[in-house]
Design an enzyme around this catalytic site. Sequence first.
Site, PDB file in Angstrom:
ATOM      1  N   GLN A  61       0.815  -1.207   0.000  1.00 17.84           N
ATOM      2  CA  GLN A  61       0.000   0.000   0.000  1.00 17.84           C
ATOM      3  C   GLN A  61       0.856   1.266   0.000  1.00 17.84           C
ATOM      4  O   GLN A  61       0.489   2.269  -0.604  1.00 17.84           O
ATOM      5  CB  GLN A  61      -0.918   0.007   1.216  1.00 17.84           C
ATOM      6  CG  GLN A  61      -1.901   1.166   1.264  1.00 17.84           C
ATOM      7  CD  GLN A  61      -2.861   1.176   0.087  1.00 17.84           C
ATOM      8  OE1 GLN A  61      -3.069   0.151  -0.547  1.00 17.84           O
ATOM      9  NE2 GLN A  61      -3.436   2.326  -0.202  1.00 17.84           N
ATOM     10  N   GLU A  62       1.989   1.235   0.670  1.00 19.88           N
ATOM     11  CA  GLU A  62       2.842   2.415   0.787  1.00 19.88           C
ATOM     12  C   GLU A  62       3.529   2.784  -0.520  1.00 19.88           C
ATOM     13  O   GLU A  62       3.464   3.919  -0.968  1.00 19.88           O
ATOM     14  CB  GLU A  62       3.918   2.183   1.857  1.00 19.88           C
ATOM     15  CG  GLU A  62       3.434   2.358   3.277  1.00 19.88           C
ATOM     16  CD  GLU A  62       3.236   3.823   3.647  1.00 19.88           C
ATOM     17  OE1 GLU A  62       3.709   4.695   2.911  1.00 19.88           O
ATOM     18  OE2 GLU A  62       2.603   4.087   4.677  1.00 19.88           O
TER      19      GLU A  62
END
Length: 659
Positions: free
Chosen positions: A508-509
């Site tokens: 996600q990052e």
Amino acid sequence: MHWLKILTPLCAASLLTVAAPLAQAQNSADAVLLDMQKAFLKRDRSTLAQLLPQASGHPLEPWAAYWELKSRLETASPDEIQAFLTRYAGTYHEDRMRNDWLLLLGKQRDWATFARVYPQFRMRDDKSVACYAVLVDAMQGRAAPNAGRQVRDLWLAQKEADDGCTLAAGQMYAQKQLSEADVWRRARTATEANRPKAARDAVAIVAPDAADQVAQVFASPAKYLSGQSKSRGRERKELALLALIRMAASDPDAATTQIEGGWGAQLDSEERNWAWAVAGKQAAFKLSPAANSYFGKVRRNEDLSDDLLGWKARAALRAGDWKAVHRAIDAMGPERTDPTWSYWKAKAMLAGRPNAEEKAEARQLLEDTAGSASFYEQLALEEIGQRISVPPAPVPLTAQEKASARANPGLARSLYAIQIGLRSEGVREWNYSTNLHQPGGLGDRELYAAADLACERHVWDRCINTSERTKTFADWNQRFPMPYRDTVLNKSRNIGLDPAYVYGLIRQESRFIMDARSGVGASGLMQVMPATARWTAKKIGLSDFTPGMINDRDTNITIGTAYLKLALDDFDGSMAMAAAGYNAGPGRPRNWRNGPVLDAAIWAENVPFSETRDYVKKVLSNTTNYAALITGQPQSLKSRLGTVGPRPSNEAEPMKDLP
């Protein structure tokens, strides 16, 4: 104001990631392209014109030509533009230039040329162009029966004011294809979003003499209300409602005092319902217990937008008011079919004393929602008694399918652009090439082959993005790749951290982009901020740490996993709260946990920041899927959620200095 720019210690790269500002030119020709991109961003026309001949024959020549022509589009002749479209026919650059030209033609009111150019526009992804097109059809007597509705939907979906949809809305209103209520709704939503120009433009359509009062509404809503007589005229009441909306943004309790103190009686029922709902939404942002009571004063849910109904449902979830949850979701329009609301409607139906018919309907909703692709799909799957498992692998790609992907010129240009540091340009061309804006687009096997090509080149974000679009099968090795597996697993397990959680967060990052940079300085796979890196290094005894080391892959993982473990310990092992802290800073979830003890799914759905709310759900969903891949065993998302509530009064915060 973007809150992430203020306090985020480790930023969500899915929101802010940009290419590393390091030139990766392999030769002088690549350097020319990088210099031209810089000149384009600086609007340096002379440098672009000077460098363009040197880009001739380069694989990314279409980009060079696009930048040069776009920089002077307003003065370019139609013949020049048409020559560009012809030379680069079939490319992303041709269609993007056509988009730019159509916007210019609309602003110039050159409707004849617009009508000639528009049919060749393939992307059809620009709302302003779409509004111009509806307007042109109406001018030429070809207006669709639902033209007003088309313009309304496009206009309401826009965040900022624009020429195309504002112009079209004015024309549709004049022709009675757009209602007064539609226009005032645009003014309300723009006011709530703190966009004064968009609000003023809407008011100017229905009440041109009152448009200048919008500035007063935004400057001081309380002063504006105090200076107005409580007249029942539509214009005066709507402007008062805009003032109540602005007041609620900073002080929902003050807004409710105004509603109860007299203005509510002057508004009609629809306006009053909207006023109470906005106060409820703003109270919900503050996690105030008053939110559900404010929403409870809404007498007709159908008067509200889907956004307001979503917040009504969230406030009711937090209050345990399942009947209100059910009613709010039932009143929604298109949003009702989102897995979020399908899941919560089913839960609301089962929360009381459902009869056999209601149980069957709830079960059907859960079965229709169940899957492994997202947070609520996974929760629905568990509600019907199943766990999250790795799906069967698709039939392997053939040599011919792989060769076809490699031969695609758009994909080749995209990968080349990304390789030399033009990530934004490469991503846009990749997305265009894999969408193929023509009937049918790419089939699942073609998308699978394109994703395979991106994976092979370690362009993980395009690998994931493209693989997620296959509909008839899912290759989890593409969708949930595990680069640097030994490093991540070893460093995670050595400190007692679930490696699936680490992978879920990295995905996600940064989407595994090692040179990712955020707008506030976070970097690397785990998007670590410099100050956070220094604090964490000191905490774990990494005595030789220097700021430049954060760009080293292993150091980035070491620092990132250590910080995540410290955050997890600080939040008593709650993966949901630790993820929120990683994204928004630990201070916020410390405050957000105060209140009733909640199922962590309800807590996450009530996170006030949409970015963090989405982030937490995606990290936990990713984590569950990675755990299935790593262990080879069916997994439970629910087991990773638990409950969230206040820290016991006799329990001190483990690390008050956690940044």
